[in-house]
Structure formats: C-alpha cells, structure tokens
Design a protein around this motif. Structure first.
Motif, PDB file in Angstrom:
ATOM      1  N   MET A  83       9.078   2.634  50.942  1.00 38.21           N
ATOM      2  CA  MET A  83       8.633   3.196  49.690  1.00 38.21           C
ATOM      3  C   MET A  83       8.742   2.548  48.504  1.00 38.21           C
ATOM      4  SD  MET A  83       7.139   6.066  50.243  1.00 38.21           S
ATOM      5  CE  MET A  83       7.104   7.457  51.350  1.00 38.21           C
ATOM      6  N   MET A  84       9.780   1.650  48.535  1.00 45.80           N
ATOM      7  CA  MET A  84      10.225   0.700  47.176  1.00 45.80           C
ATOM      8  C   MET A  84       9.013  -0.413  47.227  1.00 45.80           C
ATOM      9  SD  MET A  84      12.628   1.638  45.580  1.00 45.80           S
ATOM     10  CE  MET A  84      12.847   0.039  44.619  1.00 45.80           C
ATOM     11  N   SER A  85       8.513  -0.922  48.684  1.00 43.99           N
ATOM     12  CA  SER A  85       7.370  -1.811  48.698  1.00 43.99           C
ATOM     13  C   SER A  85       6.268  -1.334  47.888  1.00 43.99           C
ATOM     14  CB  SER A  85       7.416  -2.278  50.206  1.00 43.99           C
ATOM     15  OG  SER A  85       8.418  -3.084  50.627  1.00 43.99           O
ATOM     16  N   LEU A  86       5.943   0.093  48.289  1.00 40.42           N
ATOM     17  CA  LEU A  86       4.784   0.541  47.817  1.00 40.42           C
ATOM     18  C   LEU A  86       4.941   0.975  46.416  1.00 40.42           C
ATOM     19  CD1 LEU A  86       2.169   2.173  48.277  1.00 40.42           C
ATOM     20  CD2 LEU A  86       3.472   4.380  48.446  1.00 40.42           C
ATOM     21  N   ALA A  87       6.054   1.350  45.853  1.00 39.66           N
ATOM     22  CA  ALA A  87       6.142   1.348  44.516  1.00 39.66           C
ATOM     23  C   ALA A  87       6.039   0.008  43.582  1.00 39.66           C
ATOM     24  CB  ALA A  87       7.809   1.775  44.138  1.00 39.66           C
ATOM     25  N   LYS A  88       6.511  -1.085  44.210  1.00 37.17           N
ATOM     26  CA  LYS A  88       6.061  -2.390  43.484  1.00 37.17           C
ATOM     27  C   LYS A  88       4.726  -2.617  43.518  1.00 37.17           C
ATOM     28  CE  LYS A  88      10.925  -4.283  44.736  1.00 37.17           C
ATOM     29  NZ  LYS A  88      11.594  -5.150  45.188  1.00 37.17           N
ATOM     30  N   SER A  89       4.135  -2.457  44.697  1.00 39.41           N
ATOM     31  CA  SER A  89       2.822  -2.830  44.689  1.00 39.41           C
ATOM     32  C   SER A  89       1.821  -2.007  43.776  1.00 39.41           C
ATOM     33  CB  SER A  89       1.973  -2.609  46.089  1.00 39.41           C
ATOM     34  OG  SER A  89       2.082  -1.255  46.462  1.00 39.41           O
ATOM     35  N   VAL A  90       2.214  -0.638  43.388  1.00 42.00           N
ATOM     36  CA  VAL A  90       1.206   0.140  42.643  1.00 42.00           C
ATOM     37  C   VAL A  90       1.274  -0.269  41.194  1.00 42.00           C
ATOM     38  CG1 VAL A  90       0.759   2.546  41.727  1.00 42.00           C
ATOM     39  CG2 VAL A  90       1.160   1.968  44.281  1.00 42.00           C
ATOM     40  N   PRO A  91       2.265  -0.403  40.184  1.00 43.72           N
ATOM     41  CA  PRO A  91       3.765  -0.027  40.482  1.00 43.72           C
ATOM     42  C   PRO A  91       3.997   1.421  39.963  1.00 43.72           C
ATOM     43  CG  PRO A  91       3.552  -1.167  38.596  1.00 43.72           C
ATOM     44  CD  PRO A  91       2.124  -1.072  39.085  1.00 43.72           C
ATOM     45  N   PHE A  92       5.175   1.711  40.382  1.00 42.39           N
ATOM     46  CA  PHE A  92       5.786   3.070  39.867  1.00 42.39           C
ATOM     47  C   PHE A  92       7.313   2.960  40.229  1.00 42.39           C
ATOM     48  CE2 PHE A  92       4.119   4.417  43.879  1.00 42.39           C
ATOM     49  CZ  PHE A  92       5.517   4.836  44.513  1.00 42.39           C
ATOM     50  N   GLU A  93       8.079   3.803  39.463  1.00 47.52           N
ATOM     51  CA  GLU A  93       9.490   3.877  39.763  1.00 47.52           C
ATOM     52  C   GLU A  93       9.574   4.813  40.823  1.00 47.52           C
ATOM     53  OE1 GLU A  93      13.727   5.625  37.569  1.00 47.52           O
ATOM     54  OE2 GLU A  93      11.705   5.615  36.638  1.00 47.52           O
ATOM     55  N   HIS A  94      10.264   4.363  42.187  1.00 47.62           N
ATOM     56  CA  HIS A  94      10.385   5.133  43.027  1.00 47.62           C
ATOM     57  C   HIS A  94      12.092   5.850  43.092  1.00 47.62           C
ATOM     58  CE1 HIS A  94      10.303   6.966  47.011  1.00 47.62           C
ATOM     59  NE2 HIS A  94      11.293   6.316  47.470  1.00 47.62           N
ATOM     60  N   ILE A  95      11.745   7.314  43.080  1.00 47.34           N
ATOM     61  CA  ILE A  95      13.055   7.840  43.000  1.00 47.34           C
ATOM     62  C   ILE A  95      13.678   8.146  44.505  1.00 47.34           C
ATOM     63  CG2 ILE A  95      14.134   9.929  42.211  1.00 47.34           C
ATOM     64  CD1 ILE A  95      12.228   9.910  40.056  1.00 47.34           C
ATOM     65  N   HIS A  96      14.830   8.142  44.672  1.00 50.37           N
ATOM     66  CA  HIS A  96      15.355   8.609  46.109  1.00 50.37           C
ATOM     67  C   HIS A  96      15.048  10.076  46.671  1.00 50.37           C
ATOM     68  CE1 HIS A  96      18.416   5.382  46.738  1.00 50.37           C
ATOM     69  NE2 HIS A  96      17.987   4.911  45.579  1.00 50.37           N
ATOM     70  N   PRO A  97      14.499   9.992  47.671  1.00 47.80           N
ATOM     71  CA  PRO A  97      14.213  11.327  48.405  1.00 47.80           C
ATOM     72  C   PRO A  97      15.116  12.189  48.341  1.00 47.80           C
ATOM     73  CG  PRO A  97      14.485   9.776  50.105  1.00 47.80           C
ATOM     74  CD  PRO A  97      14.849   9.119  48.840  1.00 47.80           C
ATOM     75  N   SER A  98      14.847  13.552  48.622  1.00 46.73           N
ATOM     76  CA  SER A  98      15.903  14.622  48.904  1.00 46.73           C
ATOM     77  C   SER A  98      16.931  14.606  49.658  1.00 46.73           C
ATOM     78  CB  SER A  98      15.222  15.970  49.045  1.00 46.73           C
ATOM     79  OG  SER A  98      14.100  16.432  47.872  1.00 46.73           O
ATOM     80  N   PRO A  99      18.183  14.839  49.405  1.00 49.53           N
ATOM     81  CA  PRO A  99      19.350  14.810  50.489  1.00 49.53           C
ATOM     82  C   PRO A  99      19.120  15.153  51.892  1.00 49.53           C
ATOM     83  CG  PRO A  99      19.870  15.832  48.335  1.00 49.53           C
ATOM     84  CD  PRO A  99      18.548  16.036  48.503  1.00 49.53           C
ATOM     85  N   THR A 100      19.696  14.633  52.671  1.00 40.85           N
ATOM     86  CA  THR A 100      19.734  14.986  54.108  1.00 40.85           C
ATOM     87  C   THR A 100      21.131  15.138  54.561  1.00 40.85           C
ATOM     88  OG1 THR A 100      19.668  12.678  54.849  1.00 40.85           O
ATOM     89  CG2 THR A 100      17.433  13.970  54.569  1.00 40.85           C
ATOM     90  N   ALA A 101      21.549  15.753  55.638  1.00 40.66           N
ATOM     91  CA  ALA A 101      22.745  15.834  56.371  1.00 40.66           C
ATOM     92  C   ALA A 101      23.223  14.591  56.995  1.00 40.66           C
ATOM     93  CB  ALA A 101      22.900  16.903  57.464  1.00 40.66           C
ATOM     94  N   GLU A 102      24.489  14.325  57.006  1.00 39.19           N
ATOM     95  CA  GLU A 102      24.956  13.247  57.537  1.00 39.19           C
ATOM     96  C   GLU A 102      24.660  12.871  59.038  1.00 39.19           C
ATOM     97  OE1 GLU A 102      29.073  12.847  56.632  1.00 39.19           O
ATOM     98  OE2 GLU A 102      29.054  12.972  54.682  1.00 39.19           O
ATOM     99  N   ASP A 103      24.697  13.826  59.553  1.00 38.79           N
ATOM    100  CA  ASP A 103      24.244  13.750  61.223  1.00 38.79           C
ATOM    101  C   ASP A 103      22.800  14.311  61.229  1.00 38.79           C
ATOM    102  OD1 ASP A 103      24.406  16.373  60.566  1.00 38.79           O
ATOM    103  OD2 ASP A 103      25.683  17.113  62.565  1.00 38.79           O
ATOM    104  N   ALA A 104      21.970  13.974  60.342  1.00 36.17           N
ATOM    105  CA  ALA A 104      20.490  14.366  60.557  1.00 36.17           C
ATOM    106  C   ALA A 104      20.033  13.741  61.991  1.00 36.17           C
ATOM    107  CB  ALA A 104      19.719  14.084  59.227  1.00 36.17           C
ATOM    108  N   ALA A 105      20.326  12.352  61.842  1.00 41.08           N
ATOM    109  CA  ALA A 105      19.758  11.675  62.762  1.00 41.08           C
ATOM    110  C   ALA A 105      19.935  11.917  64.299  1.00 41.08           C
ATOM    111  CB  ALA A 105      19.790  10.139  62.599  1.00 41.08           C
ATOM    112  N   ASP A 106      20.790  12.939  64.596  1.00 39.63           N
ATOM    113  CA  ASP A 106      21.362  13.320  65.830  1.00 39.63           C
ATOM    114  C   ASP A 106      20.884  14.684  66.086  1.00 39.63           C
ATOM    115  OD1 ASP A 106      23.091  11.391  66.235  1.00 39.63           O
ATOM    116  OD2 ASP A 106      24.725  12.310  65.151  1.00 39.63           O
ATOM    117  N   VAL A 107      19.938  15.376  65.207  1.00 43.37           N
ATOM    118  CA  VAL A 107      19.240  16.362  65.173  1.00 43.37           C
ATOM    119  C   VAL A 107      17.853  16.277  65.853  1.00 43.37           C
ATOM    120  CG1 VAL A 107      18.431  18.469  64.269  1.00 43.37           C
ATOM    121  CG2 VAL A 107      20.703  17.516  63.448  1.00 43.37           C
TER     122      VAL A 107
END
Length: 457
Positions: A363-387
């Motif tokens: 997303m940062m690569s995309l933001a630089k190419s347009v460009p725009f300020e990319h804001i961090h996405p919404s929070p996820t759980a610490e163990d999200a990748a295990d779900v």
C-alpha cells in the motif's frame, strides 16, 4: 494554487475548448446531410428520412413549458443544444476515450464527446429533438434511443431500421418527444455497449410531478473486465473486476448534496451484464418511475434497496430527514470493492497468506505512485494470522482523501475514503449552513476555472 488543482483547471479548460471546437465543426459540416434526395437515402447516405424539414418539423418557436428542475449527473456533463426554429439540436460524437476510473487506474474506453459514459441529454415532453450524430470510432455503429416511442427509421438498429453509420460518417436522428421519463441512449451492439457507449436521455414532464422534488440526481451503473496490466476492457468476458457510478469507482465518485428536509430524486440506469441491488443507508424511499416513465402512486411502497436490472432504469424519491453522510451502493459484495489484482502489477493484493508488513509495503508503494498519504489499516488481533480465514477485509483499506478532495467532500471525517470502493457513493444530508458553504465553494471554484480558462485561451 496546488499543482493538482492547476492541472484540474487546465484539463477543464482544454475539455471545454475541445467541445466548443467540435460543435463549430459539426455545425459547419451538418448541412451536407440536411437536404438529400430519396436516391441518396436509398444509396446509404446516412440521414434521417424525416430530415430537418420533414412531415413533423416545426419552424415556429419552441413550446413554452413549465421550467423543469434539471437532473444533475455527478462527474458527467450535460450536452448543450442549439435552437433551429422550434427544434432542439444536439451534437453527439462517438469516439475512443481515455477514462480515469480510479486515481491509479486509467482505461481505454469508447464514449461520446470525450467522456464515458456520454453526456446527459435533457429535454422536455413535447420538444422536437434533432441529434446530429458523428462516428469517429474505427468501426461502424448506430444509436438506439432506449425506451423511446418513435418512428422505426429513428430506432437505430443496424440494417433493420437504418444502415450502420460507417467511420467518419454522420447520421441525423429527429423525433418529437411525446413521453416523459428516464431513458438512455446507447450503441446497438453488445460489445460496444460494454466498451462504454451509453448515456442518460431524460425527458422532463410538461407539468412538474407532485410531490415536487428539490434535488434530482442520475447515476449510471457500469462494469468493466480489465485484466491485470491491461487498459482495454475485455468485452467478451463474463467476469468483471471494476464497478463504476457515472464512469468512476469510489472514492472518486462525487457525493450528492441534499438540504436537510428536502425531497430527493435518484435515477439509476443499468446497461451491463449484472443486476444491481442499490441500497440507500438511513432513509426509506419509494420507486416512482422506471424506464417506461412515471409509476402510479398506488404502486409506491417504502423500501431502501431497489433491484436495477440490466437495461432498466429505476427512479426513487425520499425525504432527506436525517443529517449525515449516507451511503448509496450496490449490495453485491464483490461490487463494493475495486479490483485488487492489478494495483501494483507483479505485487497484486492477495486475499490469502497476507501479513501486515507485506500489506503495508504494497500500500505504501501504491501511495507513493499516485501519490497520497497512506493511513495504517484498522487494528487486527495479535494472533490473527493463526485464525483460519484471515485475512479477509483486513489490510484492504485505501484511504486517499487528498487525491479525491473536492467541495462535496468538505467536512467529511479524516480517512473517510478508506472504505469507499467500487460501485459506491453517498448522499450528504446537510443543515442549511453546511449546505450553503459547500454550494458557495463550488461556485467559487467554477468561477476560478472559468477565469483561468479565459486567461489561457
């Protein structure tokens, strides 16, 4: 003035100058088809059998109508007309166009008068209408007036009602508009339709409908199949990955403005391969019309989602009772998103085996190419990748407020654009003070654009 705004005004000036030049050229050339002999018609010179002096032509002044509230088609211009006696004359050109459908995506489409969809044609019931049509496409085409009751010679079906309009040729369509309602024009060719050849044709009633509306908006629903790394829609495809309102995908769609307490009319037009259940947040509406015209009030009942089928128009009305920015969108899940397969070519977004670090880098690569300020996405759980099943919507947000900023977005919360994708827009119901502030800003920017255009011309 910022570079983005300056470029906007320059583009607006060039576009306007181009249309003016086109109109002058067509006016100069149109006379070649006005007076033709039956033999010329028989030999395929493309001119309406009714001509400009046919059995229904009027040379008197145009009928006096009650002044109708004009429909606004956000992100699409109206087609201007001239008067020839009592006839409204429109100049329409089919041609290839470059169309930016998202801040990071431009496609090669086909459209009319430099845009896709084509400009909105607005007339009133009882008008005599003439459309001087020119084909600047590389292949033959024709123009069908969807929903209109008119002589067979004006219907626009190749070989049945007319010979195809060859590249470089003109055809004059002329008819009397005895109907009222929400109609549209389009090429009578399946793949040309999917390349974008369509536009609104609205006929306002001689006497305004009751209850009277204060705002009237039109939205054209289109879908595109554009393969990764390509710019030309694949019109033979049955799979669509870009969905647009009036030729742009959210968040580029311009919000609709409504004064608190007003009555709003929305006209939806669909000419694609899919049906679209269009949903309005926060309000109930009634369906007051179709592509056949006004519906009897006895058929109205409250709802907030209307199915707009292929080749259909649906007109809804509602009272703007509740302040806020209320979403309007197709409720098919995949139609509420832009394509995620060619944002970054070889680094396309995936909906599986994704990590926060990898997503942020993309997303940062995309933001630089347009460009725009990319804001961090919404929070996820610490163990999200295990779900199992993660991620789905995580990491897909693309807030780009500053890229799509315009008067209609003034006052929206920061990062409002993050969840706006695909076939989406919003109606902003505003109190008087907020409404007037935005309207004033729009007028000021329009005045600045005209001034800059005059200085550059």
């Amino acid at each position: 003035m910022s570079g983005t705004r300056r470029k906007f005004f320059q583009n607006a000036a060039v576009f306007g100058a181009g249309l003016f030049g086109l109109r002058e050229t067509l006016r100069a050339d149109a006379t070649e088809n006005v007076f033709q002999t039956p033999r010329e018609n028989e030999n395929g010179r493309h001119h309406s059998p009714y001509g400009s002096r046919g059995p229904h032509a009027r040379t008197t002044k145009a009928a006096v109508h009650e002044q109708a509230l004009q429909m606004v088609t956000p992100d699409v211009a109206d087609l201007a007309h001239e008067m020839d006696g009592g006839v409204k004359v429109f100049w329409l050109v089919a041609e290839p166009v470059k169309k930016k459908i998202a801040p990071f995506k431009t496609i090669d489409a086909w459209g009319y008068n430099g845009n896709c969809p084509g400009p909105t044609i607005q007339v009133q019931q009882g008008d005599r209408v003439r459309v001087v049509f020119e084909n600047r496409l590389p292949e033959s085409t024709s123009m069908h007036w969807h929903g209109l009751e008119l002589p067979i010679e004006q219907d626009g079906v190749p070989y049945i009602s007319q010979k195809p309009v060859a590249p470089g040729e003109k055809y004059i369509y002329e008819f009397t508009m005895h109907q009222e309602g929400t109609f549209f024009y389009h090429a009578h060719s399946a793949m040309q339709e999917m390349m974008g050849l369509m536009g609104f044709f609205v006929a306002h009633p001689e006497k305004e409908h009751a209850p009277r509306v204060d705002h009237d908006y039109g939205l054209i629903l289109q879908e595109w199949a554009v393969l990764p790394g390509n710019t030309v829609p694949n019109t033979a495809s049955m799979e669509f990955n870009w969905l647009t309102f009036n030729g742009v995908a959210a968040p580029m769609t311009t919000p609709l403005l409504a004064r608190l307490g007003s009555r709003v009319r929305l006209r939806f037009l669909n000419l694609g391969m899919d049906h679209h259940p269009i949903h309005l947040h926060g309000h109930q509406f009634v369906v007051t019309g179709t592509e056949g015209g006004r519906a009897p009030e006895s058929t109205w009942y409250p709802m907030n989602t209307v199915l707009v089928g292929v080749a259909q128009a649906r007109v809804v009305e509602f009272e703007a009772k509740y302040p806020g920015a209320w979403m309007i969108h197709c409720h098919l899940p995949h139609h509420m998103m832009n394509s995620m397969m060619d944002l970054l070519r070889d680094r396309q977004i995936q909906t599986a085996d994704q990590t926060r670090t990898r997503a942020m880098n993309q997303m940062m690569s995309l933001a630089k190419s347009v460009p725009f300020e990319h804001i961090h996405p919404s929070p996820t759980a610490e163990d999200a990748a295990d779900v199992p099943g993660f991620p789905q919507d995580a990491f897909m947000e693309m807030g780009m407020d500053e890229v799509v900023e315009k008067p209609e977005t003034q006052g929206l919360p920061k990062n409002w654009s993050a969840g706006m994708m695909g076939m989406m827009t919003m109606v902003r119901v505003l109190a008087d003070k907020e409404y007037e502030a935005i309207v004033t800003k729009k007028k000021m920017m329009s005045s600045m654009a005209k001034t800059e255009s005059q200085h550059e011309s």
